[in-house]
Write an enzyme that holds these catalytic residues in place. Structure first.
Site, mmCIF file in Angstrom:
data_model
loop_
_atom_site.group_PDB
_atom_site.id
_atom_site.type_symbol
_atom_site.label_atom_id
_atom_site.label_comp_id
_atom_site.label_asym_id
_atom_site.label_seq_id
_atom_site.Cartn_x
_atom_site.Cartn_y
_atom_site.Cartn_z
ATOM 1 C CG ASP A 166 -0.086 -0.349 2.503
ATOM 2 O OD1 ASP A 166 1.115 -0.054 2.523
ATOM 3 O OD2 ASP A 166 -0.666 -0.931 3.458
ATOM 4 C CD GLU A 175 0.466 -7.286 3.328
ATOM 5 O OE1 GLU A 175 0.803 -7.894 4.339
ATOM 6 O OE2 GLU A 175 0.799 -6.119 3.103
ATOM 7 C CG HIS A 224 5.907 3.821 10.748
ATOM 8 N ND1 HIS A 224 5.447 4.044 9.483
ATOM 9 C CD2 HIS A 224 5.616 2.529 11.010
ATOM 10 C CE1 HIS A 224 4.919 2.926 9.010
ATOM 11 N NE2 HIS A 224 5.012 1.993 9.911
ATOM 12 N NE ARG A 232 2.472 10.798 5.338
ATOM 13 C CZ ARG A 232 3.263 9.904 4.762
ATOM 14 N NH1 ARG A 232 3.046 8.624 4.923
ATOM 15 N NH2 ARG A 232 4.272 10.290 4.027
ATOM 16 C CG HIS A 266 9.757 5.009 10.536
ATOM 17 N ND1 HIS A 266 9.657 6.009 9.597
ATOM 18 C CD2 HIS A 266 9.458 3.865 9.890
ATOM 19 C CE1 HIS A 266 9.306 5.483 8.439
ATOM 20 N NE2 HIS A 266 9.171 4.193 8.590
HETATM 21 N N1 UDP Z 1 11.865 -3.234 10.977
HETATM 22 C C1 UDP Z 1 13.252 -3.381 10.940
HETATM 23 N N2 UDP Z 1 14.001 -2.529 11.718
HETATM 24 C C2 UDP Z 1 13.456 -1.571 12.517
HETATM 25 C C3 UDP Z 1 12.033 -1.442 12.538
HETATM 26 C C4 UDP Z 1 11.267 -2.286 11.739
HETATM 27 O O1 UDP Z 1 13.786 -4.239 10.248
HETATM 28 O O2 UDP Z 1 14.204 -0.834 13.172
HETATM 29 C C5 UDP Z 1 11.041 -4.119 10.141
HETATM 30 C C6 UDP Z 1 9.930 -4.827 10.877
HETATM 31 O O3 UDP Z 1 10.407 -5.991 11.520
HETATM 32 C C7 UDP Z 1 8.926 -5.093 9.762
HETATM 33 C C8 UDP Z 1 9.078 -3.881 8.890
HETATM 34 O O4 UDP Z 1 10.354 -3.330 9.179
HETATM 35 O O5 UDP Z 1 9.280 -6.224 8.989
HETATM 36 C C9 UDP Z 1 7.973 -2.942 9.267
HETATM 37 O O6 UDP Z 1 8.175 -1.743 8.722
HETATM 38 P P1 UDP Z 1 7.331 -0.477 9.136
HETATM 39 O O7 UDP Z 1 6.857 -0.612 10.515
HETATM 40 O O8 UDP Z 1 8.198 0.675 8.778
HETATM 41 O O9 UDP Z 1 6.133 -0.494 8.094
HETATM 42 P P2 UDP Z 1 4.690 -1.151 8.028
HETATM 43 O O10 UDP Z 1 4.843 -2.622 8.199
HETATM 44 O O11 UDP Z 1 3.857 -0.512 9.082
HETATM 45 O O12 UDP Z 1 4.214 -0.802 6.668
#
Ligand code: UDP
Length: 369
Positions: free
Chosen positions: A95, A117, A212, A214, A240
């Site tokens: 997304d 997904e 993180h 918004r 983040h």
């Molecule tokens: N992640 C990582 N290092 C960090 C924080 C998150 O590798 O310091 C990984 C986490 O394990 C997951 C992904 O990044 O696989 C999640 O990313 P984020 O939370 O930025 O995005 P979302 O999943 O909410 O789109």
């Protein structure tokens, strides 16, 4: 046949890596493109799976209000690559602005799109923003929707997607996190250079926090920080890379000695830290999923989730962003670990990449069971 896979952010890189491995594993020629949205984090995440981008674009995210320019940039930069490479199909994930931009560029050139997904919905256009709208639009543009769960498939069918274009394949986060878990579970935190300085192995309790979204940046994030101040355990928070988020967190948690703020962690260090944590607090989509796969008690710092499947096991709970609610729930779970009451694998069996690979490998034939 040739596929072009586009990723822009760290979570897309982590979740698409098993898909690229699955495609290449059955001999489907696959060009891996990074958009530049999170240039360093995405490349580092791909490297964990032994992947290097074939093409690196530079549509770099610049700030909170840059969604329009970033979208325009992704479309402008990916379009000539699509013309040059002439892939049989483009695969995007999830997304993000990168995924929407790449899908719009492919649509303009009449190249079929596969959405990994697909079918996740909160049902609220503003939560999360812009992700909820991006995923609806990408599904609309896609020829094949790879749904992670039965629920996601049903949503897509209700929205009018043709049955034979909606394939339930599981969520590739299971493939990714299991792969890394196998590498790190026998390591100590002290063996990971990013975690080594904090003596995490010797502590009785560790709480991991990530945030993180918004819609949380502003007063909700300040309330989350106020709750973190009250948690009676060592808190580790990899930040983040959003300067506004970092400014608020540092301001709110100044002098809180039980809190360790870190730069973003590599994926292996992150999975190691998750395995070490008694409780996880997060507003992340990917972290909720990983915590459910790894069986870590997790409080989701949001009012709604597009992944209700992970709530069913009892280890993941929506808590919102009220300070008292978060602090009370975290303290309760530190005292008494919740029990898991559903032990099936709601997000799949860890073979999603292989399944998508085989499907394309059989020249767009039906999915074998
Ligand atoms: N992640 C990582 N290092 C960090 C924080 C998150 O590798 O310091 C990984 C986490 O394990 C997951 C992904 O990044 O696989 C999640 O990313 P984020 O939370 O930025 O995005 P979302 O999943 O909410 O789109």
């Amino acid at each position: 046949m040739k596929l072009l896979v586009v990723v822009g952010t760290r979570p897309e890189a982590i979740k698409m890596a098993p898909v690229v491995v699955g495609l290449r594993g059955v001999g489907v020629p696959t060009v891996l493109v990074t958009s530049g949205q999170h240039p360093r984090l995405a490349t580092e995440a791909l490297a964990v799976f032994g992947l290097t981008p074939d093409i690196r674009l530079e549509a770099t995210e610049r700030g909170e209000n840059d969604l329009g320019p970033l979208l325009a940039d992704v479309i402008a930069r990916i379009s000539p690559v699509l013309t040059e490479e002439a892939p049989s199909a483009v695969l995007v994930h999830g997304d993000t602005t990168t995924a929407l931009g790449a899908a719009l560029a492919a649509m303009s050139l009449r190249i079929p799109i596969g959405h990994v997904e697909a079918g996740l919905r909160t049902g609220d256009r503003s939560t999360p923003f812009p992700e909820e709208l991006n995923r609806v639009l990408i599904d609309r543009l896609s020829t094949w929707c790879f749904a992670p769960t039965r629920r996601a498939r049903e949503i897509l069918l209700r929205e009018g997607h043709p049955e034979d274009r909606v394939l339930t394949v599981g969520n590739p986060i299971v493939d990714a996190v299991r792969y890394v878990q196998r590498q790190v579970e026998l390591t100590a935190c002290s063996q990971h250079p990013e975690l080594a300085p904090f003596d995490l192995d010797d502590l009785s309790e560790v709480v991991l926090v990530t945030a993180h979204r918004r819609e949380n940046i502003g007063p909700p994030l300040r309330r989350i920080c106020a709750a973190v101040r009250k948690i009676p355990a060592r808190v580790v928070w990899p930040l983040h890379p959003n300067p506004e988020l970092e400014r608020i967190v540092r301001e709110e948690l100044e002098g809180a000695e039980h809190v360790t703020l870190l730069p973003p962690l590599s994926y292996p260090a992150m999975v190691r830290l998750m395995l070490r944590s008694q409780v996880v607090l997060t507003d992340s989509g990917g972290v909720q999923e990983e915590a459910s796969v790894l069986g870590r008690p997790t409080l989701v710092l949001r009012e709604l989730t597009e992944r209700p499947e992970v709530l069913e096991g009892g280890l993941v709970k929506l808590v919102g962003t009220a300070t008292a609610d978060i602090a009370a729930a975290a303290t309760t779970w530190l005292d008494r670990t919740p029990t898991m009451h559903a032990d099936d694998a709601p997000l799949g069996d860890g073979r999603t990449g292989e399944r998508i690979g085989r499907w394309f490998g059989s020249a767009f034939g039906p999915l074998s069971p």
